[in-house]
Design a protein around this motif. Structure first.
Motif, PDB file in Angstrom:
ATOM      1  N   ALA A   1      44.739  26.681  63.512  1.00  0.00           N
ATOM      2  CA  ALA A   1      45.810  27.574  63.949  1.00  0.00           C
ATOM      3  C   ALA A   1      45.395  29.032  63.770  1.00  0.00           C
TER       4      ALA A   1
ATOM      5  N   ARG B   1      45.284  31.750  66.748  1.00  0.00           N
ATOM      6  CA  ARG B   1      45.997  33.029  66.637  1.00  0.00           C
ATOM      7  C   ARG B   1      45.047  34.206  66.808  1.00  0.00           C
TER       8      ARG B   1
ATOM      9  N   ILE C   1      49.597  31.104  76.483  1.00  0.00           N
ATOM     10  CA  ILE C   1      49.783  30.277  75.292  1.00  0.00           C
ATOM     11  C   ILE C   1      49.566  28.775  75.547  1.00  0.00           C
ATOM     12  N   SER C   2      50.081  28.251  76.665  1.00  0.00           N
ATOM     13  CA  SER C   2      49.997  26.787  76.866  1.00  0.00           C
ATOM     14  C   SER C   2      48.552  26.337  77.036  1.00  0.00           C
TER      15      SER C   2
ATOM     16  N   THR D   1      46.412  23.796  74.625  1.00  0.00           N
ATOM     17  CA  THR D   1      45.868  22.555  75.179  1.00  0.00           C
ATOM     18  C   THR D   1      44.347  22.525  75.029  1.00  0.00           C
TER      19      THR D   1
ATOM     20  N   TYR E   1      43.034  21.672  71.606  1.00  0.00           N
ATOM     21  CA  TYR E   1      43.221  20.304  71.152  1.00  0.00           C
ATOM     22  C   TYR E   1      42.538  19.284  72.058  1.00  0.00           C
TER      23      TYR E   1
ATOM     24  N   ALA F   1      52.193  21.192  75.607  1.00  0.00           N
ATOM     25  CA  ALA F   1      51.950  22.636  75.717  1.00  0.00           C
ATOM     26  C   ALA F   1      53.135  23.319  76.388  1.00  0.00           C
TER      27      ALA F   1
ATOM     28  N   ILE G   1      55.786  23.739  73.767  1.00  0.00           N
ATOM     29  CA  ILE G   1      55.426  24.826  72.845  1.00  0.00           C
ATOM     30  C   ILE G   1      55.705  26.180  73.501  1.00  0.00           C
ATOM     31  N   ARG G   2      55.293  26.316  74.756  1.00  0.00           N
ATOM     32  CA  ARG G   2      55.483  27.585  75.451  1.00  0.00           C
ATOM     33  C   ARG G   2      56.970  27.904  75.624  1.00  0.00           C
TER      34      ARG G   2
ATOM     35  N   PHE H   1      58.552  28.795  72.391  1.00  0.00           N
ATOM     36  CA  PHE H   1      58.161  30.153  71.992  1.00  0.00           C
ATOM     37  C   PHE H   1      59.020  31.174  72.736  1.00  0.00           C
TER      38      PHE H   1
ATOM     39  N   SER I   1      50.971  34.927  61.728  1.00  0.00           N
ATOM     40  CA  SER I   1      50.867  33.481  61.517  1.00  0.00           C
ATOM     41  C   SER I   1      52.240  32.807  61.566  1.00  0.00           C
TER      42      SER I   1
ATOM     43  N   ILE J   1      52.883  32.314  66.269  1.00  0.00           N
ATOM     44  CA  ILE J   1      52.070  31.382  67.040  1.00  0.00           C
ATOM     45  C   ILE J   1      51.372  30.318  66.187  1.00  0.00           C
ATOM     46  N   SER J   2      50.810  30.694  65.043  1.00  0.00           N
ATOM     47  CA  SER J   2      50.022  29.721  64.261  1.00  0.00           C
ATOM     48  C   SER J   2      50.907  28.611  63.730  1.00  0.00           C
TER      49      SER J   2
ATOM     50  N   LEU K   1      53.767  27.676  64.706  1.00  0.00           N
ATOM     51  CA  LEU K   1      54.343  26.866  65.777  1.00  0.00           C
ATOM     52  C   LEU K   1      53.351  25.792  66.232  1.00  0.00           C
ATOM     53  N   VAL K   2      52.120  26.205  66.464  1.00  0.00           N
ATOM     54  CA  VAL K   2      51.111  25.244  66.921  1.00  0.00           C
ATOM     55  C   VAL K   2      50.880  24.162  65.865  1.00  0.00           C
ATOM     56  N   THR K   3      50.710  24.601  64.623  1.00  0.00           N
ATOM     57  CA  THR K   3      50.463  23.629  63.552  1.00  0.00           C
ATOM     58  C   THR K   3      51.619  22.630  63.454  1.00  0.00           C
TER      59      THR K   3
ATOM     60  N   TYR L   1      51.655  19.899  66.055  1.00  0.00           N
ATOM     61  CA  TYR L   1      50.616  18.875  65.945  1.00  0.00           C
ATOM     62  C   TYR L   1      50.659  18.112  64.620  1.00  0.00           C
ATOM     63  N   ALA L   2      51.205  18.728  63.568  1.00  0.00           N
ATOM     64  CA  ALA L   2      51.043  18.070  62.266  1.00  0.00           C
ATOM     65  C   ALA L   2      52.255  18.113  61.348  1.00  0.00           C
TER      66      ALA L   2
END
Lengths: 349, 349
Positions: free
Chosen positions: A226, A230, A258-259, A263, A266, B226, B229-230, B233, B255, B258-259, B261-263, B266-267
């Motif tokens: 992440a 970023r 962003i999308s 993608t 990952y 994605a 996520i977009r 956001f 962080s 964006i960070s 959110l992505v993390t 996925y996890a």
């Protein structure tokens, strides 16, 4: 009003995927000619020409064997024949072939034609200048060139999974035409006039995805990845600001920003290549061909071109992630520099 | 100058993780008292009090059994004893306990103390008003409350993997103090004064992660995720703009934006919960406890509170993703509405 004719230059999986959308959409439009020419790099497959196979079975057995094209998409093995009557010329070939293809086409296409590039990357022109692919096309063919990006994963669109694309359109009167040409029920397309920014996002994300793959190869965690995403996003914003000023921040929130970045980090082949680079310790030159037959992953190449641009302006230190990824590719930096870069990157760019 | 005293209210895995950083950092600071009090919800484990175990073995056997705390972190089973002498009170308890904890502390802490919330979520106060946790603390204790967010994955920080956090600081003179208090060699902390935005990003991402998990449960592809996520956001930007105007766009690139959110997508446990919700068809109320013993995943709860806020302003349709996720949670929408929402969401919000 004359009907608009569309052709597609290229027959890889992204070209083929989009050819189906185009083939279906022209039939449903009152403004478009029904026939769509498609330039196919000729190959002999099981004793038959690929163009013949496509024109009889409507299947591109080489790149999309499970995918039926509409019968109004007609394959040609000659690029001039394909494009000479076209009002909209869609380019979907590897970046290294763009320049020679344009030379072949120059003077043989309609002077008012509009190009659309589906190609990611930068290329050097004959003077050694580094250009976005759409700029290369515009300079060589002397016609405007829009861009369509947003397809990391051609097969996902091909299988009618939901996906989003962004068009960066360089002529107001094509805004609606291009959107109607490429979209489908499951492929949502948004059009903006911020074409440079759209193309740069699509290009730089291959470097960032490569960086994410390095982190995966090193078995780093989700937070590290992440952090790379970023930082890469920030350096993309900054790169646009330095080299293509005037872009809009909103464009980064389109799918091209962003999308596609997420993608790629990952699920993209640059990510896989980088992971293999770390895990096997083999040189990139060997791995590129092992991993993706027929497709050059653009992360390392792009990182080299970007580095040349940054070096020329004395900006390498201001782009610590892009610089670190480039130097890791060349072997100048050890892999450990990746996390060091994240730890010490300045926030106030 | 008097030394500053720090205490931590809470003993879950995030509280324990950050207690180590705080414990180490106060010893290395000339401005801080060495002893760090930590409020632990008392439990009996194998016949011993958890506070006794922590104070003798320096291990929080309940939440972080592999992790040794510095010996200057001292556990107490009474929240007033823990906090009464503190200049900085760090809150890291579940959101539902915040209000009662503040009631216990009111009038018993230093009047000039500074709170820091590590808690994500909204809560209703006694009037039924929905507030960010830091606002709830500020109203109840009458002291400023900063926030620290960015830890999806406490165990990654605990294991010294690289991670980033964002502090939203509500008092200029604490900017540096808080950064020095929480950071470590591998936990990079950036401080901003845009505290509301930091906290909202951290809170809303649980809804978006839940949406991403629905997509995973439905075996949707990377492009769909994605898209979620977009869209998530974008709706976060818009939510901040409507309910907490004056925030800065730059904060979304920290962080916390964006960070995290992505993390999360996925996890995070909201993602897992949503995936299980789709795959098992069981009600959320059952799954929440099965999946995360002792930890309430905040996605569904937050989506409900957000929906109340949106409904009150007649804005449900302007936030199609948040609204769809909420209605899928309640059963008002079928799962298929998730992709429909992405397909038909308007770009011009």
């Amino acid at each position: 009003m004359d009907l608009l004719n569309v052709c597609i230059i290229g027959s890889g999986n992204w070209a083929t995927t989009i050819a189906r959308n185009v083939g279906i959409n022209v039939v449903n439009s009152q403004f478009m000619e029904n026939k769509v020419n498609m330039y196919v790099y000729e190959e002999i497959i099981d004793g038959r020409k690929l163009t013949d196979i496509i024109n009889t079975t409507h299947i591109n057995v080489k790149y999309m064997p499970d995918y039926v094209l509409p019968s109004n998409v007609v394959a040609y093995d000659d690029v001039v024949t394909t494009a000479r009557d076209a009002d909209i010329i869609v380019f979907a070939i590897p970046p290294t072939f763009v320049s020679s293809c344009c030379k072949t086409l120059l003077g043989k296409i309609k002077p008012m034609a509009h190009a659309v590039s589906l190609i990611k990357g930068f290329e050097r022109n004959d003077d050694g200048q580094i250009l976005l692919i759409s700029h290369l096309i515009m300079r060589q063919l002397k016609i405007p060139c829009s861009v369509l990006v947003g397809c990391n994963l051609a097969h996902e669109i091909a299988h009618n999974n939901f996906a989003e694309g962004t068009i960066g359109c360089r002529d107001q009167k094509y805004l609606r035409i291009l959107s109607d040409l490429f979209k489908s029920e499951t492929f949502r397309v948004v059009v903006t006039d911020d074409a440079d920014c759209v193309e740069i996002c699509a290009t730089l994300r291959n470097i960032i995805a490569f960086g994410a793959g390095l982190a995966d190869g090193l078995d780093f965690n989700e937070n590290t990845k992440a952090g790379i995403i970023r930082r890469g996003f920030l350096e993309t914003l900054q790169f646009v600001d330095v080299f293509y000023p005037g872009s809009r921040l909103a464009t980064f929130f389109e799918s091209c920003g962003i999308s596609d970045l997420v993608t790629s980090c990952y699920a993209n082949r640059n990510r896989r290549l980088a992971e293999a680079f770390v895990k096997t310790g083999r040189p990139l030159s060997e791995l590129e061909h092992v991993l993706i037959p027929g497709h050059e992953p653009l992360g390392p190449v792009t990182s080299e071109l970007i580095n040349l641009m940054l070096k020329k302006k004395g900006l390498e230190e201001k782009f610590p992630l892009f610089t670190a990824i480039y130097r890791i590719c060349t072997g100048a930096y050890p892999l450990s520099r990746l996390v060091e870069t994240l730890r010490f990157a300045r926030e106030d760019m």
